[in-house]
Enzyme design. Structure first.
Site, PDB file in Angstrom:
ATOM      1  N   HIS A  80       0.819  -1.222   0.000  1.00  8.95           N
ATOM      2  CA  HIS A  80       0.000   0.000   0.000  1.00  8.95           C
ATOM      3  C   HIS A  80       0.847   1.263   0.000  1.00  8.95           C
ATOM      4  O   HIS A  80       0.474   2.278   0.596  1.00  8.95           O
ATOM      5  CB  HIS A  80      -0.979  -0.004   1.187  1.00  8.95           C
ATOM      6  N   ASP A 116       0.436   1.493  -9.718  1.00  4.96           N
ATOM      7  CA  ASP A 116      -0.934   0.972  -9.595  1.00  4.96           C
ATOM      8  C   ASP A 116      -1.829   2.206  -9.536  1.00  4.96           C
ATOM      9  O   ASP A 116      -1.866   2.900  -8.511  1.00  4.96           O
ATOM     10  CB  ASP A 116      -1.056   0.122  -8.320  1.00  4.96           C
ATOM     11  N   HIS A 173     -10.488  -8.839  -7.446  1.00  7.90           N
ATOM     12  CA  HIS A 173     -11.631  -8.346  -6.667  1.00  7.90           C
ATOM     13  C   HIS A 173     -12.639  -7.791  -7.660  1.00  7.90           C
ATOM     14  O   HIS A 173     -12.275  -7.399  -8.773  1.00  7.90           O
ATOM     15  CB  HIS A 173     -11.188  -7.264  -5.662  1.00  7.90           C
ATOM     16  N   GLU A 225      -1.688  -5.860 -13.453  1.00 14.08           N
ATOM     17  CA  GLU A 225      -3.123  -5.861 -13.145  1.00 14.08           C
ATOM     18  C   GLU A 225      -3.936  -5.323 -14.304  1.00 14.08           C
ATOM     19  O   GLU A 225      -3.651  -4.252 -14.833  1.00 14.08           O
ATOM     20  CB  GLU A 225      -3.381  -4.988 -11.894  1.00 14.08           C
TER      21      GLU A 225
END
Ligand code: GLY
Ligand code: MN
Ligand code: MN
Length: 465
Positions: A251, A268, A366, A436
């Site tokens: 994070h 990200d 997710h 991702e």
């Protein structure tokens, strides 16, 4: 279909669900404004559920839906003085035509009107545990209804969580949503391309005169510029721009660390467009050329993502992409010596023991939609719990994972994060990699909505050259 019709159709679906549940009324506030410091507020962001049913972005608004299909909106009243300072308000008079609701009132009338609306309803539905103080407000209104019982009014006999209905609806994206998600994915992909190119250009040219060379925040600035210039209102979440070892902090936020030749940079970041998120991660060499050790690990993550993409299709379970990715990563860890074969055995042993979690400690996806970590059940509704091992190997009762169906949107985001440790080959220390993309489950497989930015090492090197 006009935009008003899109929201009207969703409200009608809620009314139908209320009817099927025996009648009642649903009430839903939008998000409050939130102070940042002294006279400054955080940029206002509507509540996702509220926006899903109205397309209305003003704060201090409420929506009510009755099982009969009747809809009522409460919103800020017109106020010339306030509008001079803060901007135009729609106002209750214009709301029915603009939003397609049946009736609208000033939010100042909320406490006065709500008992009228709740009286003689079988049940009241509202979002549980999402709006501070809402339960107390509902209690107050129900109390006011109860005071009228002597006059013949009936008080709702049950309360239900409105999120349950909305979460299931939001899990399946309609064509209006898919169009926005695709566009958000395109914009974000373009922003990643811009950041990659900027990184290479700054390092090659002596950083355009930037003293001390390019830093993480220079790339963050490129991302934000690209998001905004294409009409995105906000980043969908705080951007991660992580140079070198910072990529191993999951994070991490964009800070001021220097981008160095020979090191990787993990970004990200995704924009929010018209209420919909995108969520992309790319990892690239700051100067445009992978070292052999970086490339070795990078190719494993690419292969893991490919394996996950292959099983992102209708009929597979939500956890299948994770299992496929984890298997490829675990095999890669054994092949390159991150995990010692004589100690950890074969790939099945590594999966069984969970030893791969030293280098891959998060899930592979997710749900994504209006919220970057979107709502929706991760287990199959209506299924029976069964015995399963949890992360620590303990047997627990769990419902089976959700079956993937067309219209769901999930991210696919495998990674490898190598912190310095005894027994870990030094050449891999401090390398953090994640890739991702956002996948829309289609009739036969999935559509990657974020592939406007290269993925393979060769493509990335070619872009940055
Ligand atoms: N950017 C948030 C996530 O990948 O889950
Ligand atoms: Mn994600
Ligand atoms: Mn992400």
């Amino acid at each position: 279909m006009s935009t008003t019709t899109v929201y009207a159709k969703r409200r009608a679906a809620i009314a139908k669900a209320l009817k099927a549940a025996g009648g009642g009324i649903a009430l839903l506030p939008t998000a409050p404004e939130s102070p940042r410091n002294r006279d400054s507020d955080f940029p206002y962001r509507h509540d996702s559920y509220f926006y899903y049913l109205t397309g209305f972005e003003e704060p201090s608004s409420w929506l009510l839906i009755e099982a009969s299909g009747k809809t009522t909106l409460f919103c800020r009243p017109k106020d010339l003085e306030r509008e001079i300072w803060d901007g135009i308000r729609l106002g209750p008079k214009a709301a029915p035509a603009a939003l397609g609701v049946d009736a609208a009132f000033s939010v100042d009338k909320l406490d006065e009107k709500m008992p009228d609306l709740l009286a003689n309803q079988k049940a009241v539905w509202f979002p549980f545990a999402t709006h501070k103080g809402l339960e107390t407000q509902v209690d107050g209104w129900l109390n006011a209804v109860r005071a009228r019982v002597r006059m013949g009014a009936e008080c709702p006999q049950s309360q239900h969580d409105l999120c349950r209905l909305l979460d299931e609806m939001r899990l399946f994206k309609d064509s209006h949503e898919i169009a926005i998600l695709r566009r958000a994915g395109q914009i974000s992909a373009g922003a990643h391309v811009r950041a990659m190119m900027t990184s290479a250009a700054m390092l090659r040219s002596g950083a355009h005169g930037v003293k001390g060379g390019p830093r993480e925040y220079h790339l963050e600035a490129e991302l934000l510029h690209e998001f905004r210039r294409h009409g995105s209102q906000f980043p969908a979440y705080t951007s991660i721009v992580a140079a070198g070892a910072n990529a191993c902090i999951l994070h991490y936020r964009a800070g001021d660390a220097a981008l160095k030749p020979g090191e990787l940079c993990l970004i990200d970041a995704g924009c929010e467009l018209d209420g919909y998120a995108s969520d992309i991660t790319r990892t690239f060499p700051a100067d445009g050329k992978f070292t052999p050790a970086q490339r070795t690990l990078y190719d494993i993550v690419v292969a893991a993502q490919e394996a996950a993409i292959k099983v992102t299709k209708p009929g597979k379970r939500f956890t299948d992409p994770h299992d496929a990715a984890a298997r490829v990563l675990a095999q890669g860890m054994l092949d390159v010596g991150l995990l010692n074969k004589s100690k950890h055995g074969k790939v099945d042993d590594v999966i069984e023991s969970g030893a791969y979690r030293q280098f891959y400690m998060h899930r592979t996806g997710h749900w994504m939609g209006m919220d970057v970590h979107d709502c929706g059940d991760y287990t199959e509704p209506g299924s029976k719990p069964r015995e399963e091992k949890d992360a620590l190997g303990q047997l627990v009762m769990k419902k089976p994972p959700r079956i993937l169906r067309a219209g769901m949107v999930t991210t696919i985001e495998p990674g490898l994060y190598v912190r310095p440790a005894k027994g870990v080959p030094k050449e891999f220390w401090n390398i953090g990699i994640r890739i991702e993309d956002d996948a829309l489950v289609t009739a036969k497989g999935c559509e990657l909505m974020t592939r406007g930015v290269p993925v393979t090492a060769d493509e990335i090197e070619a872009l940055m050259a």
